[in-house]
Design a protein around this motif. Sequence first.
Motif, PDB file in Angstrom:
ATOM      1  N   LYS A 221     -22.198  33.531  16.423  1.00 44.49           N
ATOM      2  CA  LYS A 221     -22.713  34.051  17.700  1.00 44.49           C
ATOM      3  C   LYS A 221     -24.055  33.416  18.064  1.00 44.49           C
ATOM      4  CE  LYS A 221     -22.741  38.543  19.890  1.00 44.49           C
ATOM      5  NZ  LYS A 221     -22.163  39.874  19.727  1.00 44.49           N
ATOM      6  N   HIS A 250     -18.577  41.994  27.103  1.00 45.68           N
ATOM      7  CA  HIS A 250     -17.404  42.730  26.604  1.00 45.68           C
ATOM      8  C   HIS A 250     -17.070  42.351  25.163  1.00 45.68           C
ATOM      9  CE1 HIS A 250     -17.107  43.773  30.840  1.00 45.68           C
ATOM     10  NE2 HIS A 250     -16.438  44.831  30.427  1.00 45.68           N
ATOM     11  N   GLY A 251     -18.045  41.821  24.459  1.00 42.53           N
ATOM     12  CA  GLY A 251     -17.886  41.672  23.009  1.00 42.53           C
ATOM     13  C   GLY A 251     -17.455  40.307  22.516  1.00 42.53           C
ATOM     14  N   THR A 268     -13.223  35.541  20.013  1.00 41.71           N
ATOM     15  CA  THR A 268     -13.343  36.884  19.424  1.00 41.71           C
ATOM     16  C   THR A 268     -12.680  36.851  18.052  1.00 41.71           C
ATOM     17  OG1 THR A 268     -11.205  37.659  20.211  1.00 41.71           O
ATOM     18  CG2 THR A 268     -13.065  37.974  21.696  1.00 41.71           C
ATOM     19  N   ASP A 273      -9.368  42.494  21.632  1.00 42.07           N
ATOM     20  CA  ASP A 273     -10.590  42.112  22.363  1.00 42.07           C
ATOM     21  C   ASP A 273     -10.321  40.897  23.241  1.00 42.07           C
ATOM     22  OD1 ASP A 273     -11.979  44.097  21.193  1.00 42.07           O
ATOM     23  OD2 ASP A 273     -13.238  42.819  19.907  1.00 42.07           O
TER      24      ASP A 273
END
Lengths: 307, 307
Positions: A221, A250-251, A268, A273
């Motif tokens: 990330k 939204h992840g 993801t 997800d």
Amino acid sequence: MNSIKLHAPATIANVSCGFDILGFCLDKPYDEIEIKKISDQKVVINSIKSEFSNIPLFANQNTGGIPALKIIKDYKLDFGFEINIKKGIPLCGGLGSSAATAAGVAFGINKLLNNKLSNEEVVKYALEGEKISSKTPHADNIGPCINGGLVIIKSTNPLELINIKTGEYFFSVLHPNVKISTKMARELLPKNIKLENAVKQWGNIASLVYGFSENNIDLIKSSMNDYIVEPVRSKLIPYYDEIKETALNHGAIGCSISGSGPSIFAITNSYEDSKKILSKMKNILEKKSINFHGYCSKINNKGIEVL
Amino acid sequence: MNSIKLHAPATIANVSCGFDILGFCLDKPYDEIEIKKISDQKVVINSIKSEFSNIPLFANQNTGGIPALKIIKDYKLDFGFEINIKKGIPLCGGLGSSAATAAGVAFGINKLLNNKLSNEEVVKYALEGEKISSKTPHADNIGPCINGGLVIIKSTNPLELINIKTGEYFFSVLHPNVKISTKMARELLPKNIKLENAVKQWGNIASLVYGFSENNIDLIKSSMNDYIVEPVRSKLIPYYDEIKETALNHGAIGCSISGSGPSIFAITNSYEDSKKILSKMKNILEKKSINFHGYCSKINNKGIEVL
């Protein structure tokens, strides 16, 4: 063996900070390719009707035709090939569409020649096909398309492809239906960059590769930051910043431009997800009445698959 | 606790293609540092006689004195420190000598303050000390000195240090006794670099980190190529090309400039090879009547060690 059918998958090149050196192989979309030996020393290209059938049918203008012609010539074959291509990968979308055809044909012909060519030669013939869409072809789509998985293109000359072991990740891929040619996207790039930005970039690329190899999501990330290419190319993609922000909110672990765009990918570690994020990404283009294609895909660790 | 003694080890920054973002901690050489609380709010620096005792003794000019003074001020301490430094690391050698003192003092004072500071703060105070030897201090010596092992300096601001698990490797380190200041070595660097060279460099750095993490010696070997810094800085180091060639010809996995030079390191995976290679490297300078220091060291995975 006189004929072969295969799937040649889409790929995500660059992967944020990994410009020209990193690529992922996707499970979908993919091209379906059938290659048959024919008695004439020529290459016949047929396009099977699909959503993306607008490919050149002259063999010397088709990214699959070119490797086929070169192999016939170089290996002095006394036969030729009929190639039937059903495009599943959008053209000029940044999803390695031309690479999939080029790699699929070179890979398939090699099978018909009982693996006469080394893996390196297959990649080299595929790169010849890629030349038609990019002056300086890189193996960042072809490498992952053939090998599967996550690939470092350590060097193109001599060719060195390094496969990185990864955990399971999923991609939400949004292809806005606007045309960006690879040539145009490449011409936008600066020829020179600041050393300090290059240093930031190689700190991130080293960390990103280590993050994937160690399945360290926080590290992936924080490493998916591109100081060089994204700031320039994102301007060509409608609502890019909004789409990226939505995916991250939204992840998504990260979000960036796929290849030279206009496709955008979010990554993801859950299929659920991935579907949710794709739906949110799609909503933005729907509201703006821009056509698009969307895909949810896991990593394809096999690469080109013989059916 | 009123006093502390520690070893602050030498480090290899850059590690070929990892300019400003990669560093190894060595087992030797190292500085010996003793820090004692004293009742006066001041910092007293003493240099214990050694081969490299020519350090500034004014606290505000010493890379260890500066962090000590800043900590006293920032934490409003009502006491000070007497710092005794026995230098084991050559100054201005490219082996992180100033970083070892800066990191050793910041680390040691933190222990005397019962770990009041976070690891990040220790690095930041140490970086303040480094400023005296480099306008733009990087954590590529301080990070590995404190953390031990192989460290990616992913970012300096905010500070992000990533430790890479590695197998066992050994270093042959040759320090030719010629002066190259970090400032001068930095001024030689280009401000801008070609994008195509940056791409080659990040292909190598990604592969090098993956090579170390996977213990893939062939990959480490083929990745230790630096297109940006080595071509410029190697010209400052006497007989660099000959020394490097000799190391590689005698089985080194790779060979490059340590930090900003003039030290040269070769890496191997056997202590015996490391000794043999160092001996061959030394021979070259002996023949040319250039003074030097030489060290064989394994990777130090502990970093600074309290005695």
